[in-house]
Design an enzyme around this catalytic site. Structure first.
Site, mmCIF file in Angstrom:
data_model
loop_
_atom_site.group_PDB
_atom_site.id
_atom_site.type_symbol
_atom_site.label_atom_id
_atom_site.label_comp_id
_atom_site.label_asym_id
_atom_site.label_seq_id
_atom_site.Cartn_x
_atom_site.Cartn_y
_atom_site.Cartn_z
ATOM 1 N N LYS A 217 -2.450 6.230 -4.393
ATOM 2 C CA LYS A 217 -3.608 7.104 -4.124
ATOM 3 C C LYS A 217 -3.452 8.485 -4.740
ATOM 4 O O LYS A 217 -2.327 9.008 -4.837
ATOM 5 C CB LYS A 217 -3.795 7.245 -2.606
ATOM 6 N N TYR B 74 3.256 9.796 1.142
ATOM 7 C CA TYR B 74 4.155 9.125 2.091
ATOM 8 C C TYR B 74 5.632 9.402 1.741
ATOM 9 O O TYR B 74 6.533 8.992 2.478
ATOM 10 C CB TYR B 74 3.914 7.605 2.127
ATOM 11 N N ASP C 35 0.847 -1.189 0.000
ATOM 12 C CA ASP C 35 0.000 0.000 0.000
ATOM 13 C C ASP C 35 0.888 1.246 0.000
ATOM 14 O O ASP C 35 1.662 1.461 0.923
ATOM 15 C CB ASP C 35 -0.899 0.012 1.243
ATOM 16 N N HIS D 226 -7.459 9.532 -2.114
ATOM 17 C CA HIS D 226 -6.897 9.356 -0.766
ATOM 18 C C HIS D 226 -7.803 9.892 0.341
ATOM 19 O O HIS D 226 -7.946 9.274 1.396
ATOM 20 C CB HIS D 226 -5.521 10.042 -0.703
#
Ligand code: A2P
Length: 325
Positions: A80, A51, A46, A113
């Site tokens: 996302k 990130y 994921d 997201h």
């Protein structure tokens, strides 16, 4: 030990029930962690551009695929559409950026997201903030964005499309107006925030559910602290009932928390960059919970939301903030 349980999405594609989360996995740790995770048997990863580690993940994936240790088809990669890109006209471009970083020609699942847009300063690589908190993008139009999600699906840039952090009303509106229904909803889900209604709603509409923060995401405390939010977070691995069930099975509390999710037909994406813990989190396919144990865990629901986005100060004023209805 590999994950031998899969969830079948509404397009027939199979998603390994257990994946590895990469939020709060810093660039300098993620390379080694992902190599170990792939060696341990993780196939579902994921990701998200926010990130800030997709380039490293891409390098690891490429090395595994180029060396012939893995084929692309064996992997299930999610990424996302980030909060600053909640605009129909940028969806394809932003997905292509993720694909370039991940060194892939498609992802298996592309999620919106969050339901609310936030302004981003690309030069500083941070969200725009003023004296009231984060500067919101108030133009967020879910139906227009979803059309662009359907378009990138049609182009083969992703195999499936879905949502994350959307509430029931927001999902229903998409269902009422879409050509392709969402295949997956990713939400915070653990024993203290079970979201039974929302999960039931997803099941009745053929939408699979993925649990983020399945272990309670203690790391969010650091993100909160950096944003000036002083909030005590619960330690799910220290709950008496969880510890008792763990010792009865000779497993750890984390393994019980994950098994409880998987056993109920939900996918989980625990994050770990620690070799022992990431192996431990995958080692949950050799035991099962009794009805009585499941009932005990189901009874722990306390509506405690760990990821309430308070680190985006002021975001609850966004018209599409999801946690009000
Ligand atoms: P670490 O990466 O050092 O292992 P969540 O997936 O709910 O967001 O939780 C992730 C947090 O829980 C991280 O801080 C991670 O730290 C920690 N963690 C992951 N797996 C375990 C485990 N098996 N036991 C204890 N802590 C864990």
């Amino acid at each position: 030990m590999a994950c031998d349980k899969f969830l079948t999405l509404n397009n027939g594609i199979k998603m390994p029930a257990l994946g590895i989360g990469t939020w709060q996995a810093p660039e300098n740790e993620v390379e080694e962690a992902l190599n170990l995770a792939l060696e341990a048997g993780y196939r579902h990863i994921d990701c998200a551009p926010v990130y800030l580690n997709e380039k490293v993940i891409g390098r690891v994936l490429k090395s595994w695929i180029d060396s012939g240790k893995l084929t692309r088809e064996e992997l299930f990669i999610t990424t996302k559409l980030p909060p600053p890109a909640l605009k129909a006209e940028v969806v394809e471009h932003v997905l292509k950026n993720s694909l370039a970083d991940l060194q892939l020609s498609y992802v298996d699942l592309y999620l919106v997201h969050v339901p609310f847009g936030i302004m981003f300063d690309a030069a500083k690589s941070e969200f725009v903030r003023d004296e009231n908190g984060v500067v919101m993008d108030l133009t967020t139009d879910h139906l227009a964005i979803w059309k662009s999600m359907e378009a990138v699906l049609e182009k083969g840039l992703t195999k499936s499309i879905g949502l994350s952090n959307f509430n029931k009303n927001q999902i229903q509106r998409i269902l009422d107006n879409c050509k392709v229904p969402p295949a997956n909803l990713q939400i915070e889900h653990h024993v203290y925030l079970q979201q039974k209604d929302l999960i039931e709603f997803c099941k009745s509409n053929g939408i699979t559910v993925t649990a983020y923060a399945p272990l309670g995401s203690k790391g969010i405390a650091n993100i909160n602290k950096a944003a000036g939010v002083d909030r005590e977070l619960p330690d799910l691995m220290d709950i008496e009932e969880v510890k008792d069930i763990a010792s009865a099975h000779d497993k750890t509390p984390a393994q019980v928390l994950l098994r409880w999710i998987i056993e109920r037909g939900i996918s989980a994406i625990p994050k770990s960059t620690n070799p022992g813990r990431l192996r431990q989190n995958l080692d949950i396919f050799d035991f099962s919970l009794s009805e009585e144990e499941l009932d005990k865990l189901n009874a722990l629901d306390s509506n405690i939301r760990v990821c309430d986005f308070s680190f985006f100060k002021g975001i609850e004023r966004h018209p599409e903030f999801p946690f009000t209805s």
